[in-house]
Motif scaffolding. Structure first.
Motif, PDB file in Angstrom:
ATOM      1  N   ASP A 201       3.292   6.801  -3.237  1.00 38.52           N
ATOM      2  CA  ASP A 201       2.772   8.058  -3.754  1.00 38.52           C
ATOM      3  C   ASP A 201       1.320   8.267  -3.344  1.00 38.52           C
ATOM      4  OD1 ASP A 201       4.297   9.827  -5.155  1.00 38.52           O
ATOM      5  OD2 ASP A 201       4.501   8.503  -6.868  1.00 38.52           O
ATOM      6  N   VAL A 202       0.857   9.510  -3.439  1.00 36.28           N
ATOM      7  CA  VAL A 202      -0.485   9.836  -2.939  1.00 36.28           C
ATOM      8  C   VAL A 202      -1.571   8.981  -3.597  1.00 36.28           C
ATOM      9  CG1 VAL A 202      -2.108  11.694  -2.536  1.00 36.28           C
ATOM     10  CG2 VAL A 202       0.297  12.187  -2.641  1.00 36.28           C
ATOM     11  N   SER A 203      -1.543   8.846  -4.934  1.00 32.37           N
ATOM     12  CA  SER A 203      -2.640   8.137  -5.590  1.00 32.37           C
ATOM     13  C   SER A 203      -2.558   6.636  -5.321  1.00 32.37           C
ATOM     14  CB  SER A 203      -2.634   8.417  -7.087  1.00 32.37           C
ATOM     15  OG  SER A 203      -1.490   7.882  -7.672  1.00 32.37           O
ATOM     16  N   GLN A 205      -1.276   5.445  -2.511  1.00 31.36           N
ATOM     17  CA  GLN A 205      -1.694   5.383  -1.109  1.00 31.36           C
ATOM     18  C   GLN A 205      -3.182   5.128  -1.001  1.00 31.36           C
ATOM     19  OE1 GLN A 205      -1.110   8.792   1.427  1.00 31.36           O
ATOM     20  NE2 GLN A 205       1.056   8.327   1.620  1.00 31.36           N
ATOM     21  N   ALA A 206      -3.943   5.869  -1.801  1.00 37.60           N
ATOM     22  CA  ALA A 206      -5.394   5.743  -1.753  1.00 37.60           C
ATOM     23  C   ALA A 206      -5.820   4.323  -2.127  1.00 37.60           C
ATOM     24  CB  ALA A 206      -6.030   6.753  -2.699  1.00 37.60           C
ATOM     25  N   GLN A 207      -5.176   3.738  -3.134  1.00 40.79           N
ATOM     26  CA  GLN A 207      -5.522   2.370  -3.533  1.00 40.79           C
ATOM     27  C   GLN A 207      -5.276   1.389  -2.391  1.00 40.79           C
ATOM     28  OE1 GLN A 207      -3.344   1.199  -7.016  1.00 40.79           O
ATOM     29  NE2 GLN A 207      -4.050   2.945  -8.216  1.00 40.79           N
ATOM     30  N   ASN A 210      -7.762   1.828   0.483  1.00 39.21           N
ATOM     31  CA  ASN A 210      -9.045   1.239   0.096  1.00 39.21           C
ATOM     32  C   ASN A 210      -8.991  -0.276   0.187  1.00 39.21           C
ATOM     33  OD1 ASN A 210     -10.303   3.632  -0.390  1.00 39.21           O
ATOM     34  ND2 ASN A 210      -9.876   3.648  -2.578  1.00 39.21           N
ATOM     35  N   ASP A 214     -11.316  -2.651   2.446  1.00 33.88           N
ATOM     36  CA  ASP A 214     -12.153  -3.688   1.832  1.00 33.88           C
ATOM     37  C   ASP A 214     -11.905  -5.037   2.482  1.00 33.88           C
ATOM     38  OD1 ASP A 214     -13.303  -2.009   0.063  1.00 33.88           O
ATOM     39  OD2 ASP A 214     -11.944  -2.456  -1.592  1.00 33.88           O
ATOM     40  N   VAL A 232      -4.272  10.063   7.115  1.00 34.75           N
ATOM     41  CA  VAL A 232      -4.546   8.654   6.815  1.00 34.75           C
ATOM     42  C   VAL A 232      -5.162   7.985   8.032  1.00 34.75           C
ATOM     43  CG1 VAL A 232      -3.467   6.446   6.286  1.00 34.75           C
ATOM     44  CG2 VAL A 232      -2.732   8.481   5.089  1.00 34.75           C
ATOM     45  N   PRO A 441     -10.567   1.737  -9.535  1.00 35.09           N
ATOM     46  CA  PRO A 441      -9.819   0.539  -9.890  1.00 35.09           C
ATOM     47  C   PRO A 441      -9.476  -0.354  -8.717  1.00 35.09           C
ATOM     48  CG  PRO A 441      -8.385   2.413  -9.782  1.00 35.09           C
ATOM     49  CD  PRO A 441      -9.739   2.911  -9.422  1.00 35.09           C
ATOM     50  N   ALA A 442      -9.328   0.223  -7.539  1.00 32.55           N
ATOM     51  CA  ALA A 442      -8.774  -0.577  -6.445  1.00 32.55           C
ATOM     52  C   ALA A 442      -9.720  -1.670  -5.975  1.00 32.55           C
ATOM     53  CB  ALA A 442      -8.401   0.332  -5.290  1.00 32.55           C
ATOM     54  N   SER A 443     -11.031  -1.503  -6.286  1.00 35.12           N
ATOM     55  CA  SER A 443     -11.950  -2.512  -5.785  1.00 35.12           C
ATOM     56  C   SER A 443     -11.658  -3.847  -6.453  1.00 35.12           C
ATOM     57  CB  SER A 443     -13.386  -2.092  -6.091  1.00 35.12           C
ATOM     58  OG  SER A 443     -13.548  -2.018  -7.484  1.00 35.12           O
TER      59      SER A 443
ATOM     60  N   SER B 315      -7.727  11.965  -3.841  1.00 33.50           N
ATOM     61  CA  SER B 315      -7.132  10.734  -3.331  1.00 33.50           C
ATOM     62  C   SER B 315      -6.406  10.945  -2.011  1.00 33.50           C
ATOM     63  CB  SER B 315      -6.176  10.136  -4.367  1.00 33.50           C
ATOM     64  OG  SER B 315      -5.181  11.055  -4.690  1.00 33.50           O
ATOM     65  N   PRO B 317      -6.541  11.724   1.800  1.00 32.28           N
ATOM     66  CA  PRO B 317      -7.483  11.918   2.901  1.00 32.28           C
ATOM     67  C   PRO B 317      -7.197  13.226   3.620  1.00 32.28           C
ATOM     68  CG  PRO B 317      -5.887  10.219   3.443  1.00 32.28           C
ATOM     69  CD  PRO B 317      -5.643  10.603   2.027  1.00 32.28           C
ATOM     70  N   ARG B 325     -14.912   6.225   0.990  1.00 32.25           N
ATOM     71  CA  ARG B 325     -13.900   5.538   0.209  1.00 32.25           C
ATOM     72  C   ARG B 325     -13.052   6.577  -0.499  1.00 32.25           C
ATOM     73  NH1 ARG B 325     -13.234   0.477  -1.462  1.00 32.25           N
ATOM     74  NH2 ARG B 325     -12.153   0.422  -3.430  1.00 32.25           N
ATOM     75  N   LEU B 326     -11.753   6.363  -0.503  1.00 34.71           N
ATOM     76  CA  LEU B 326     -10.871   7.317  -1.169  1.00 34.71           C
ATOM     77  C   LEU B 326     -10.915   7.093  -2.672  1.00 34.71           C
ATOM     78  CD1 LEU B 326      -7.736   7.162   1.086  1.00 34.71           C
ATOM     79  CD2 LEU B 326      -9.346   9.022   0.920  1.00 34.71           C
ATOM     80  N   SER B 328      -9.116   6.802  -6.175  1.00 30.72           N
ATOM     81  CA  SER B 328      -7.752   6.580  -6.647  1.00 30.72           C
ATOM     82  C   SER B 328      -7.749   6.640  -8.160  1.00 30.72           C
ATOM     83  CB  SER B 328      -7.211   5.248  -6.133  1.00 30.72           C
ATOM     84  OG  SER B 328      -7.982   4.209  -6.628  1.00 30.72           O
TER      85      SER B 328
END
Lengths: 446, 385
Positions: A201-203, A205-207, A210, A214, A232, A441-443, B315, B317, B325-326, B328
């Motif tokens: 899912d889109v959100s 995907q972002a995690q 990231n 990282d 992307v 949160p993903a960090s 979120s 791109p 940074r995206l 989320s």
């Protein structure tokens, strides 16, 4: 990781030396038919691709489904046999290695699969999925093994107590983290990411994006990123290769390819990206028909059947690679007159410089940004987007308008919040706390 | 330790499950009996549209799934209108109830577990009449489905029958809803439909099987089937998700062209904000079975207001907009079986403040067309004390 790699001299690679060089790589699959299973033809899945990758870079392969992106990735890892050409990884042609040498090299190059639902064994606990390969390859001494696996899991955003759970207990995003941890546990230098986010899912995907970025900064990884999602790709890559029917029709740095797509196919592909902005009216180039069969590709330039600028020469001659700008190579007769590059000459300087820039940027980021990153909120991100300089004119206007609006809306919100505080002085302490305690949160916690 | 506590939280004893299942059977039997009735007078489900300019009105729709683990409120109080000739975009992540909403409109829910519990779905008919789909028995719905309202499914690879030729699958729709047409006329109409969706050699495709066509071609056939009877409403459930960008551009182009040609409305369901921006006139953003924001496409994209909409946009791109940074959205969607009684988005929201700890926020109007379910936009004057 020391044990096996000590026998090879080139263990550490300075940024000026390429990590991977692919030249004239071809993968043909035979078509067998009849009772005797005679070979009657070939599916030319990958037909002559060449590029170089430097440590710390991300190269993306984009193209329609069936254009050979995945096969290219697998052939580079020697998971699918090649038909011609060579793949040189850290100075060694991986197709000339014997089984033992190849096994020693395997931990250095890993693969992340597309579908996190089918690429994890349902019968193995997560800890075992991640630990299996490092144990086989003796990546770390036995006594440090458990802490090592815990560290890898933590880096990928997994908790140590997840080790005893099974894949079905995790969501899609978490599973993709397990897949990434499995690849990372071998301490690789090069990872092929085969559409790692297209099933999410889109959100989520972002995690994952990231996380991948990282980890790249942390471990100085090199990615070959295979995707059909151009937004992307634009976010994550340094270099872009556009594939059409097995050919690498255009390659260059991200900036050049996105700012000035040269090949008619790239232009059509980029114009087809839907932009989430109702005002953005683009001249969409709609390609007629669909991709021809790779078993029987058109003669001459393979794209000529769908090309807007098709000339007589396109139907007869295969276009050579023209280097239109330094490092920006295109296979198209339209650019006749530009210097022809046969192999990989000429494009070095540009890419080396890019790799150095990226390394410096990564160091800067690592130095100061970790603390600030923890406190990003939606508004920060939106305003960050807006303050960015590089974008096209028509979007500039739209963004300006919306940034004005954002300011207005923020003032309005502040006023409302001030009113509220006046109305309820007792509860005022709780109100702003909610606004500021947001975390990205993903960090991975460090 | 952690594992044990998790188990106790989700653990259901066999007795509990049996009791729930028995209770569910009792509830669903009532719904089923109502749906399976024959010889129902049309007056029972006849109704009138609130606004004659609309072709479809969904009002406070509640679709629940009665499972052994508990009741899942997949769609919980969704209302929106589809004006004639317009495209409505439904956006949201997977599991937010987009598809269940569309299946409710088509009455194609997984029965007997899935049932429309309350609400109204009004579909306009000829001569100013209208019908309420929620009250229609199955046999009456069969006459409308495919004729007045039809659906384009997500996966063209799996939604065509592999053992029938393309032609006979299209003939079926046309023949069923036009019983007075003879075979040749039906075939002629089928080939016309195939030409309409830009299939080049429509005569040859008529005699082909689905596996002989590419993904884009199959989706065109699906569109041809959906449009065969010139429906008033077309529901397109992620019509381009399984396709490449260049093919996606072709399919969207066909949809837009045909919508005007047969003067129908489209309910476009997708998670791709880019497709929505390009196609839709109005946008409905859903989260966990409820509408969190709706408005015209300009309002949603220029002034996104709900924190969820903002997060969704940040979120993704976007080409030629560079971010280091995206963003989320933190956390996860709440468990659909035990939905909290406060705002469903509160635990993931970075703007949460004290009213959010109260009951679920009402829809607040920012403009006549733009509505958002968030306390951030409530004026201090009309705040409840």
């Amino acid at each position: 990781m020391a044990k096996h790699t000590t026998s090879h001299p080139s263990q550490t690679t300075p940024p000026s030396q390429e990590l991977l060089s692919v030249s004239h790589l071809k993968t043909y699959f035979p078509i067998k038919s009849g009772v005797l299973q005679r070979v009657t033809g070939y599916v030319k899945a990958v037909d002559d691709i060449s590029f170089k990758l430097y440590p710390g870079q991300t190269m993306s392969l984009v193209g329609e489904s069936g254009c050979g992106k995945t096969t290219a990735g697998r052939t580079i890892l020697r998971l699918t046999p090649k038909s011609a050409g060579e793949v040189v990884f850290e100075g060694k042609d991986i197709y000339k290695l014997d089984a033992q040498e190849l096994r020693a090299l395997r931990p250095q190059m890993q693969l992340i699969f597309q579908d996190p639902y089918s690429s994890l064994s349902p019968r193995m606990p997560v800890g075992e999925i991640i630990a299996e390969a490092p144990r086989q390859h003796h990546i770390v001494p036995k006594e440090q093994f458990d802490t090592y696996i815990d560290k890898i899991m933590k880096d990928c955003g997994l908790q140590p107590y997840h080790r005893d759970r099974y894949p079905h207990e995790f969501s899609g995003g978490q599973r993709q983290r397990i897949c990434i941890a499995r690849a990372l546990a071998l301490n690789p230098k090069f990872i092929v990411c085969d559409e790692p986010v297209s099933a999410l899912d889109v959100s989520i995907q972002a995690q994952i994006i990231n996380l991948l970025m990282d980890l790249q900064a942390q471990y100085n990884l090199t990615y070959l990123f295979i995707s059909h999602d151009l937004s992307v790709v634009e976010h994550i890559s340094d270099l872009i290769g556009v594939m059409y029917l097995g050919d690498l029709v255009e390659r260059g740095t991200k900036k050049e390819v996105f700012a000035r797509p040269l090949h008619p196919y790239t232009q059509a592909l980029f114009s087809a990206i839907p932009v989430p902005d109702p005002d953005y009216k683009m001249n969409r180039i709609i390609l007629e028909g669909s991709i021809p069969s790779p078993a029987n590709p058109p003669a001459g330039c393979k794209f000529h059947t769908r090309c807007r600028y098709c000339m007589e020469i396109c139907k007869q001659q295969v276009p050579p690679s023209y280097e239109v700008e330094p490092g920006h190579v295109v296979n198209c007769h339209l650019y006749e007159g530009s210097p022809v590059v046969d192999d990989l000459t000429g494009s070095d300087d540009m890419e080396v410089q890019l790799a150095r820039e990226k390394l410096a940027a990564a160091e800067d980021r690592a130095a100061g940004a970790a603390a600030a990153r923890g406190q990003l909120s939606v508004d920060d991100i939106v305003s960050e987007n807006l303050s960015e300089e590089a974008r096209t004119d028509s979007q500039e206007a739209v963004l300006d308008r919306s940034s004005e609006w954002m300011k207005e809306r923020e003032q309005q919100l502040e006023r409302m919040q001030a009113d509220r505080r006046q109305a309820e002085p007792a509860a005022a302490g709780a109100a702003p706390a909610g606004d500021e305690s947001a975390e990205a949160p993903a960090s991975p916690e460090k | 330790m952690a594992r044990k506590s998790k188990k106790s939280a989700n653990y259901l004893s066999a007795r509990t499950i049996r009791r729930t299942a028995k209770e569910n059977r009792r509830i669903t039997r009532q719904f089923e009996q109502k749906l399976n009735r024959k010889h129902v007078a049309p007056s029972e489900y006849a109704t009138v549209m609130k606004d004659p300019a609309n072709v479809l009105e969904v009002e406070d729709l509640k679709t629940y799934f009665f499972t052994d683990a508990g009741t899942v409120k997949a769609v919980d109080g969704v209302s929106f209108e589809v004006p004639r000739g317009k495209t409505i975009g439904l956006v949201g992540e997977s599991g937010c109830g987009k598809s269940v909403t569309s299946l409710s409109i088509m009455q194609l829910l997984q029965r007997p577990q899935g049932q429309i519990v309350s609400g109204a779905i009004r579909l306009t008919q000829d001569h100013g009449q209208a019908v309420d789909i929620t009250k229609m028995p199955i046999h009456a719905m069969e006459k409308i489905r495919g004729k007045d309202v039809s659906m384009i499914f997500q996966e063209p690879m799996t939604s065509l029958n592999p053992v029938f030729k393309i032609g006979s699958q299209l003939d079926e729709v046309i023949g069923l809803h036009n019983p007075d047409m003879d075979k040749d006329a039906v075939k002629k109409r089928t080939i016309e439909m195939l030409e309409l969706v830009s299939i080049a050699n429509s005569g040859a495709v008529y005699d082909m099987y689905p596996h002989q066509l590419s993904g884009g071609m199959r989706q065109r056939v699906m569109i041809a089937i959906a449009l065969a009877c010139s429906p008033k409403v077309i529901i397109a459930d992620e019509p381009t998700t399984a396709l490449d960008v260049t093919i996606q551009a072709q399919i969207l182009d066909i949809l837009r062209r045909l919508k005007d040609q047969i003067n129908s409305s489209i309910v476009l369901i997708t998670h791709d904000l880019g497709v929505i921006a390009e196609m839709a006139d109005e946008v409905v953003v859903m989260y966990a079975g409820r509408i969190v924001e709706k408005g015209t496409v300009e309002e949603i994209f220029k002034h996104p207001s709900h924190p969820y909409t903002l997060g969704l946009m940040a979120s993704k791109p976007v080409v030629s907009r560079h971010v280091e940074r995206l963003y989320s959205i933190p956390g996860n969607v709440p468990n659909p079986i035990e939905m909290p009684d406060y705002c469903y988005f509160r635990d993931r929201c970075d703007r949460a403040f004290e009213p959010c700890y109260g009951e679920y926020p009402p829809m607040i109007s920012l403009s006549p067309t733009h509505k958002v379910a968030c306390y951030c936009y409530q004026q201090p004057a009309d705040k409840k004390e």
